[in-house]
Design a protein around this motif. Structure first.
Motif, mmCIF file in Angstrom:
data_model
loop_
_atom_site.group_PDB
_atom_site.id
_atom_site.type_symbol
_atom_site.label_atom_id
_atom_site.label_comp_id
_atom_site.label_asym_id
_atom_site.label_seq_id
_atom_site.Cartn_x
_atom_site.Cartn_y
_atom_site.Cartn_z
ATOM 1 N N SER A 33 0.874 -1.262 0.008
ATOM 2 C CA SER A 33 -0.109 0.118 -0.180
ATOM 3 C C SER A 33 0.806 1.320 0.058
ATOM 4 C CB SER A 33 -0.819 -0.063 1.072
ATOM 5 O OG SER A 33 -0.228 0.011 2.329
ATOM 6 N N PHE A 34 1.997 1.161 0.632
ATOM 7 C CA PHE A 34 2.772 2.399 0.586
ATOM 8 C C PHE A 34 3.388 2.410 -0.753
ATOM 9 C CE2 PHE A 34 7.041 4.424 1.115
ATOM 10 C CZ PHE A 34 6.690 5.516 1.492
ATOM 11 N N GLN A 35 3.999 1.356 -1.162
ATOM 12 C CA GLN A 35 4.527 1.404 -2.750
ATOM 13 C C GLN A 35 3.513 2.066 -3.687
ATOM 14 O OE1 GLN A 35 5.322 -2.769 -3.380
ATOM 15 N NE2 GLN A 35 7.079 -2.866 -1.980
ATOM 16 N N VAL A 36 2.366 1.704 -3.634
ATOM 17 C CA VAL A 36 1.342 2.484 -4.337
ATOM 18 C C VAL A 36 1.234 4.033 -3.981
ATOM 19 C CG1 VAL A 36 -1.221 2.453 -4.930
ATOM 20 C CG2 VAL A 36 -0.055 0.244 -4.740
ATOM 21 N N HIS A 37 1.364 4.273 -2.682
ATOM 22 C CA HIS A 37 1.039 5.596 -2.289
ATOM 23 C C HIS A 37 2.221 6.628 -2.927
ATOM 24 C CE1 HIS A 37 -0.573 8.489 0.766
ATOM 25 N NE2 HIS A 37 0.727 8.820 0.948
ATOM 26 N N ALA A 38 3.652 5.992 -2.712
ATOM 27 C CA ALA A 38 4.862 6.505 -3.278
ATOM 28 C C ALA A 38 4.600 7.038 -4.846
ATOM 29 C CB ALA A 38 5.909 5.831 -2.730
ATOM 30 N N VAL A 39 3.987 5.738 -5.637
ATOM 31 C CA VAL A 39 4.022 5.938 -6.833
ATOM 32 C C VAL A 39 3.070 7.070 -7.285
ATOM 33 C CG1 VAL A 39 3.526 4.798 -9.141
ATOM 34 C CG2 VAL A 39 4.902 3.786 -7.462
ATOM 35 N N LEU A 40 1.848 7.158 -6.530
ATOM 36 C CA LEU A 40 0.824 7.945 -6.814
ATOM 37 C C LEU A 40 1.337 9.419 -6.513
ATOM 38 C CD1 LEU A 40 -2.098 5.965 -5.280
ATOM 39 C CD2 LEU A 40 -1.832 6.634 -7.887
ATOM 40 N N ALA A 41 2.069 9.302 -5.400
ATOM 41 C CA ALA A 41 2.652 10.738 -4.880
ATOM 42 C C ALA A 41 3.478 11.524 -6.133
ATOM 43 C CB ALA A 41 3.561 10.617 -3.946
ATOM 44 N N VAL A 42 4.238 10.487 -7.023
ATOM 45 C CA VAL A 42 5.095 11.131 -8.002
ATOM 46 C C VAL A 42 4.162 11.449 -9.063
ATOM 47 C CG1 VAL A 42 6.790 10.548 -9.581
ATOM 48 C CG2 VAL A 42 7.351 9.901 -7.195
ATOM 49 N N LEU A 43 3.273 10.700 -9.449
ATOM 50 C CA LEU A 43 2.290 10.833 -10.394
ATOM 51 C C LEU A 43 1.455 12.209 -10.122
ATOM 52 C CD1 LEU A 43 0.781 7.345 -11.494
ATOM 53 C CD2 LEU A 43 2.346 8.839 -12.841
ATOM 54 N N LEU A 44 1.175 12.233 -8.817
ATOM 55 C CA LEU A 44 0.244 13.605 -8.416
ATOM 56 C C LEU A 44 1.191 14.864 -8.647
ATOM 57 C CD1 LEU A 44 -2.311 14.775 -7.427
ATOM 58 C CD2 LEU A 44 -1.386 14.296 -5.126
ATOM 59 N N VAL A 45 2.668 14.828 -8.428
ATOM 60 C CA VAL A 45 3.490 15.741 -8.577
ATOM 61 C C VAL A 45 3.417 16.291 -10.176
ATOM 62 C CG1 VAL A 45 5.721 16.535 -8.323
ATOM 63 C CG2 VAL A 45 4.885 15.635 -6.302
ATOM 64 N N LEU A 46 3.551 15.305 -11.030
ATOM 65 C CA LEU A 46 3.781 15.362 -12.539
ATOM 66 C C LEU A 46 2.227 16.024 -12.913
ATOM 67 C CD1 LEU A 46 5.501 12.229 -13.473
ATOM 68 C CD2 LEU A 46 6.665 14.430 -13.492
ATOM 69 N N LEU A 47 1.360 15.510 -12.344
ATOM 70 C CA LEU A 47 -0.031 16.150 -12.788
ATOM 71 C C LEU A 47 -0.229 17.804 -12.353
ATOM 72 C CD1 LEU A 47 -2.920 13.384 -12.887
ATOM 73 C CD2 LEU A 47 -2.011 14.632 -14.577
ATOM 74 N N ILE A 48 0.143 17.839 -11.125
ATOM 75 C CA ILE A 48 -0.037 19.175 -10.662
ATOM 76 C C ILE A 48 1.024 20.296 -11.444
ATOM 77 C CG2 ILE A 48 0.721 20.686 -8.667
ATOM 78 C CD1 ILE A 48 -0.143 18.424 -6.833
ATOM 79 N N ALA A 49 1.980 19.714 -11.808
ATOM 80 C CA ALA A 49 2.739 20.533 -12.716
ATOM 81 C C ALA A 49 2.316 20.726 -14.173
ATOM 82 C CB ALA A 49 4.269 19.872 -12.701
ATOM 83 N N ALA A 50 1.821 19.850 -14.449
ATOM 84 C CA ALA A 50 1.004 19.718 -16.005
ATOM 85 C C ALA A 50 -0.192 20.668 -15.886
ATOM 86 C CB ALA A 50 0.608 18.469 -16.369
ATOM 87 N N HIS A 51 -0.848 20.756 -14.697
ATOM 88 C CA HIS A 51 -2.106 21.516 -14.413
ATOM 89 C C HIS A 51 -1.566 23.031 -14.331
ATOM 90 C CE1 HIS A 51 -5.781 22.560 -12.772
ATOM 91 N NE2 HIS A 51 -5.367 23.108 -11.811
ATOM 92 N N ILE A 52 -0.473 23.285 -13.745
ATOM 93 C CA ILE A 52 0.139 24.660 -13.403
ATOM 94 C C ILE A 52 0.594 25.123 -14.950
ATOM 95 C CG2 ILE A 52 1.703 26.209 -12.636
ATOM 96 C CD1 ILE A 52 1.681 24.239 -9.950
ATOM 97 N N VAL A 53 1.234 24.413 -15.705
ATOM 98 C CA VAL A 53 1.676 24.697 -16.793
ATOM 99 C C VAL A 53 0.605 25.002 -17.869
ATOM 100 C CG1 VAL A 53 2.590 23.925 -18.931
ATOM 101 C CG2 VAL A 53 3.920 23.340 -16.836
ATOM 102 N N GLY A 54 -0.619 24.431 -17.688
ATOM 103 C CA GLY A 54 -1.705 24.305 -18.652
ATOM 104 C C GLY A 54 -2.540 25.794 -18.397
ATOM 105 N N ALA A 55 -2.521 25.942 -16.925
ATOM 106 C CA ALA A 55 -3.140 27.235 -16.538
ATOM 107 C C ALA A 55 -2.495 28.508 -16.989
ATOM 108 C CB ALA A 55 -3.123 27.189 -15.001
ATOM 109 N N LEU A 56 -1.033 28.474 -16.793
ATOM 110 C CA LEU A 56 -0.327 29.464 -17.294
ATOM 111 C C LEU A 56 -0.105 29.471 -18.839
ATOM 112 C CD1 LEU A 56 3.047 29.055 -15.044
ATOM 113 C CD2 LEU A 56 1.170 30.869 -15.019
ATOM 114 N N TYR A 57 -0.398 28.456 -19.591
ATOM 115 C CA TYR A 57 -0.405 28.601 -21.116
ATOM 116 C C TYR A 57 -1.612 29.373 -21.388
ATOM 117 C CZ TYR A 57 -1.401 26.827 -25.734
ATOM 118 O OH TYR A 57 -1.518 26.943 -27.097
ATOM 119 N N HIS A 58 -2.793 28.968 -20.904
ATOM 120 C CA HIS A 58 -3.931 29.885 -20.977
ATOM 121 C C HIS A 58 -4.071 31.231 -20.514
ATOM 122 C CE1 HIS A 58 -7.315 27.000 -22.294
ATOM 123 N NE2 HIS A 58 -6.597 26.110 -21.463
#
Length: 188
Positions: free
Chosen positions: A139-164
């Motif tokens: 469960s922690f391994q899943v949590h850790a992988v999801l944390a990395v994915l979440l960081v990447l999605l947050i970065a993409a979200h911010i880049v998308g908002a700035l692009y707009h």
């Protein structure tokens, strides 16, 4: 027999409670990610303060859960702005997937964190066993992988908002801030 389709009204901005929840949840999630990556990761499991930090981290996760559930309910029933467009169907589709992904990953992180907390719950008892190596818990391994994915999605979200905001100059960020809100009936 024809069916009448009732369309939702369109708003120029998100409902003020949703705006507040968006920014509050964003700050909480970024804070929890920082605590996980930069505090808990670097603390020895034998450090007695680690349990205190874990309790705060888990409490923060439960707070995010409650706020996200409130946000989903309010978002479902309130008028909101039309989906923004970039002029590219691919980018619009990716933005839609990224938004869904943000919600999904946050909820999956909460679930995997809760399961991890449940698995180590005996460590919180007085004179309980020492904390296990977290990396050995699936469960922690899943949590850790999801944390990395979440960081990447947050970065993409911010880049998308700035692009707009900076490239398309469509004022997208105004939709997720406080101000006069006009609601109109949706086009059929």
């Amino acid at each position: 027999m024809s069916r009448t389709v009732i369309s939702k009204p369109i708003a120029t901005r998100y409902q003020p409670v949703l705006v507040a929840l968006h920014w509050l949840v964003a700050l909480l999630i970024i804070g929890l990610l920082c605590v996980g990556f930069f505090v808990l990761e670097n603390m020895s499991n034998s450090d007695p303060k680690k349990l205190d930090v874990l309790v705060l981290h888990m409490s923060g996760g439960m707070l995010v859960l409650v706020l996200m559930l409130v946000r989903v309910i309010i978002r479902r029933w309130s008028a909101r702005p039309a989906a923004p467009t970039t002029g590219s169907s691919l980018l619009d589709r990716l933005a839609s997937l990224a938004h869904f992904g943000l919600y999904a990953i946050v909820f999956l992180m909460i679930i995997s964190g809760y399961i991890t907390g449940w698995l180590i719950s005996s460590a919180f008892l007085p004179n309980g066993p020492p904390l296990p190596r977290f990396a050995t818990l699936p469960s922690f391994q899943v949590h850790a992988v999801l944390a990395v994915l979440l960081v990447l999605l947050i970065a993409a979200h911010i880049v998308g908002a700035l692009y707009h905001q900076l490239v398309l100059k469509d004022g997208l960020l105004h939709r997720m801030w406080f101000g006069k809100r006009i609601i109109t009936s949706a086009e059929k």
